[in-house]
Write a protein that holds these residues in place. Structure first.
Motif, PDB file in Angstrom:
ATOM      1  N   PRO A  42      76.194 170.611 149.255  1.00 45.11           N
ATOM      2  CA  PRO A  42      76.365 170.145 148.270  1.00 45.11           C
ATOM      3  C   PRO A  42      77.930 170.395 147.963  1.00 45.11           C
ATOM      4  O   PRO A  42      78.603 171.356 148.315  1.00 45.11           O
ATOM      5  CB  PRO A  42      75.235 171.348 147.120  1.00 45.11           C
ATOM      6  N   TRP A  43      78.122 169.480 146.978  1.00 45.41           N
ATOM      7  CA  TRP A  43      79.881 169.971 146.840  1.00 45.41           C
ATOM      8  C   TRP A  43      79.897 169.597 144.834  1.00 45.41           C
ATOM      9  O   TRP A  43      78.652 168.540 144.400  1.00 45.41           O
ATOM     10  CB  TRP A  43      80.380 168.362 146.780  1.00 45.41           C
ATOM     11  N   ASN A  44      80.764 169.874 143.879  1.00 42.97           N
ATOM     12  CA  ASN A  44      80.785 169.658 142.090  1.00 42.97           C
ATOM     13  C   ASN A  44      82.440 168.565 142.826  1.00 42.97           C
ATOM     14  O   ASN A  44      83.002 169.864 143.473  1.00 42.97           O
ATOM     15  CB  ASN A  44      80.786 170.677 141.503  1.00 42.97           C
ATOM     16  N   GLY A  45      83.234 167.677 141.340  1.00 39.49           N
ATOM     17  CA  GLY A  45      83.957 167.832 141.922  1.00 39.49           C
ATOM     18  C   GLY A  45      83.994 166.595 140.526  1.00 39.49           C
ATOM     19  O   GLY A  45      83.279 166.652 139.432  1.00 39.49           O
ATOM     20  N   THR A  46      85.252 166.118 140.678  1.00 41.54           N
ATOM     21  CA  THR A  46      85.692 164.778 140.175  1.00 41.54           C
ATOM     22  C   THR A  46      86.966 163.669 140.330  1.00 41.54           C
ATOM     23  O   THR A  46      87.071 164.050 141.182  1.00 41.54           O
ATOM     24  CB  THR A  46      87.010 165.264 138.900  1.00 41.54           C
ATOM     25  N   LEU A  47      86.337 162.984 139.168  1.00 40.22           N
ATOM     26  CA  LEU A  47      86.381 161.307 139.527  1.00 40.22           C
ATOM     27  C   LEU A  47      87.489 161.063 139.065  1.00 40.22           C
ATOM     28  O   LEU A  47      87.404 161.435 137.592  1.00 40.22           O
ATOM     29  CB  LEU A  47      86.068 160.310 140.224  1.00 40.22           C
ATOM     30  N   VAL A  48      88.621 160.909 139.378  1.00 40.44           N
ATOM     31  CA  VAL A  48      89.845 160.385 137.848  1.00 40.44           C
ATOM     32  C   VAL A  48      90.130 158.743 137.927  1.00 40.44           C
ATOM     33  O   VAL A  48      91.196 158.281 139.537  1.00 40.44           O
ATOM     34  CB  VAL A  48      91.090 160.885 138.082  1.00 40.44           C
ATOM     35  N   SER A  49      90.302 157.818 137.730  1.00 37.09           N
ATOM     36  CA  SER A  49      90.028 156.697 137.268  1.00 37.09           C
ATOM     37  C   SER A  49      92.171 156.172 137.380  1.00 37.09           C
ATOM     38  O   SER A  49      92.904 157.087 136.641  1.00 37.09           O
ATOM     39  CB  SER A  49      90.000 156.284 136.413  1.00 37.09           C
ATOM     40  N   ASN A  50      92.487 155.332 137.965  1.00 40.96           N
ATOM     41  CA  ASN A  50      94.143 154.766 137.516  1.00 40.96           C
ATOM     42  C   ASN A  50      94.517 154.238 136.282  1.00 40.96           C
ATOM     43  O   ASN A  50      95.575 154.361 136.138  1.00 40.96           O
ATOM     44  CB  ASN A  50      94.561 153.789 138.502  1.00 40.96           C
ATOM     45  N   THR A  51      93.079 153.962 135.771  1.00 43.30           N
ATOM     46  CA  THR A  51      93.087 154.005 134.369  1.00 43.30           C
ATOM     47  C   THR A  51      93.488 155.334 133.618  1.00 43.30           C
ATOM     48  O   THR A  51      94.118 155.051 132.002  1.00 43.30           O
ATOM     49  CB  THR A  51      92.443 152.856 134.071  1.00 43.30           C
ATOM     50  N   GLY A  52      93.433 156.751 133.668  1.00 45.32           N
ATOM     51  CA  GLY A  52      93.398 157.491 133.248  1.00 45.32           C
ATOM     52  C   GLY A  52      92.369 158.432 132.822  1.00 45.32           C
ATOM     53  O   GLY A  52      92.429 159.231 132.793  1.00 45.32           O
ATOM     54  N   GLY A  53      90.845 157.556 132.911  1.00 43.42           N
ATOM     55  CA  GLY A  53      89.411 158.304 132.327  1.00 43.42           C
ATOM     56  C   GLY A  53      89.783 159.186 134.033  1.00 43.42           C
ATOM     57  O   GLY A  53      89.598 158.711 134.848  1.00 43.42           O
ATOM     58  N   SER A  54      88.235 159.890 133.535  1.00 50.62           N
ATOM     59  CA  SER A  54      87.644 160.317 134.596  1.00 50.62           C
ATOM     60  C   SER A  54      86.121 160.807 134.429  1.00 50.62           C
ATOM     61  O   SER A  54      85.888 161.014 133.291  1.00 50.62           O
ATOM     62  CB  SER A  54      88.334 162.058 134.332  1.00 50.62           C
ATOM     63  N   VAL A  55      85.149 161.315 135.320  1.00 47.79           N
ATOM     64  CA  VAL A  55      83.759 161.446 135.191  1.00 47.79           C
ATOM     65  C   VAL A  55      83.565 162.698 135.765  1.00 47.79           C
ATOM     66  O   VAL A  55      84.606 162.884 137.490  1.00 47.79           O
ATOM     67  CB  VAL A  55      83.510 160.752 135.624  1.00 47.79           C
ATOM     68  N   SER A  56      82.750 163.992 135.996  1.00 42.05           N
ATOM     69  CA  SER A  56      82.744 165.050 136.940  1.00 42.05           C
ATOM     70  C   SER A  56      81.503 164.782 137.802  1.00 42.05           C
ATOM     71  O   SER A  56      80.335 163.168 137.224  1.00 42.05           O
ATOM     72  CB  SER A  56      82.155 166.135 136.339  1.00 42.05           C
ATOM     73  N   ALA A  57      81.247 165.039 138.996  1.00 44.11           N
ATOM     74  CA  ALA A  57      79.520 164.541 139.383  1.00 44.11           C
ATOM     75  C   ALA A  57      79.208 165.693 141.009  1.00 44.11           C
ATOM     76  O   ALA A  57      79.928 166.666 140.728  1.00 44.11           O
ATOM     77  CB  ALA A  57      80.340 163.494 140.518  1.00 44.11           C
TER      78      ALA A  57
END
Length: 254
Positions: A42-57
């Protein structure tokens, strides 16, 4: 129906073709099956768009290479990851949250990812898509106790949702045999949990959600118990012909 753009990967799958050499009429051997290598768990993390937005996952990766993750914007991604040493590459399909679609009025899209890291520690890299691209960074969730068997009798009880793909609260119950039941404001659900490996904290889960007055909708996927929370939380990540069903359920009573 609202339309939302994705912060998660959505690229077409790569197709690899192998041709045999001349003369013998033989073809190249098939590639080895996917394997998560040291990145299993299992992993926890963040994805950051090149447009500047981000979400956790929140993600789960099996030894076979099967992977799923659910992001804080309700998008769920399903796919396969192959690892060689410290490098990893994956592809698959992601699903829009319930009641939403991606640009182009589609409920699912393809994606690819490439990254590197250290098993049981960190995994980071880039994702690409038809509509978006960016970076991701995940940390291994040691608190989930993936390498320890789960005794269902110890986690059976009443659960309440802290997050769902539909956005509507769910109340449910899990029995010591792995039977799951519950409801939200618009319907009921039933399901079962079956251990992928009795020695690990990973489960196959099948769920049927039945909206009031409508036929049931079936979903299948993965689940694990996250013991980094107290009380424990059950992460359910499933998909089906009707889209996706995901929920984070916290144990709230016997």
């Amino acid at each position: 129906m609202r339309v939302t753009s994705s912060l998660l990967p959505a690229a077409g799958l790569m197709v690899l073709l192998a041709c045999g050499g001349g003369g013998g009429g033989t073809s190249a051997p098939p590639p080895p099956p996917a394997s998560a290598g040291a990145f299993e768990g299992p992993w926890n993390g963040t994805l950051v768009s090149n447009t500047g937005g981000s979400v956790s996952a929140t993600a789960l990766l099996l030894a076979s290479g099967e992977m799923r993750y659910v992001a804080s914007n309700g998008i769920q991604a399903v796919g396969t990851l192959s690892a060689t040493g410290s490098s990893a590459a994956g592809s698959g399909t992601m699903y829009a949250p319930t009641g939403y679609v991606f640009p182009g009025n589609v409920a699912s899209l393809s994606y690819t990812i490439h990254g590197s890291g250290t098993g049981g520690s960190v995994l980071s890299g880039t994702y690409t898509s038809a509509y978006d691209s960016g970076t991701f960074a995940f940390a291994y969730n040691a608190g989930a106790k993936y390498a320890s068997p789960v005794v269902l009798a110890n986690v059976a009880g009443t659960y309440a949702s802290t997050a769902t793909s539909s956005g509507f609260p769910i109340n449910g119950r899990l029995t010591s045999t792995g039977a799951l039941s519950g409801s939200d404001a618009f319907g009921t659900l039933t399901g079962t949990l079956t251990a992928v490996d009795p020695a690990k904290n990973a489960f196959r889960v099948n769920v049927t959600y039945t909206p009031t007055g409508q036929a049931g909708r079936t979903y299948a996927g993965l689940a694990f118990f996250d013991f980094s929370y107290s009380p424990v939380r059950l992460q359910v990540q499933t998909t089906g012909g009707a889209g996706q069903f995901a929920a984070e359920l916290q144990l709230v009573g016997p």
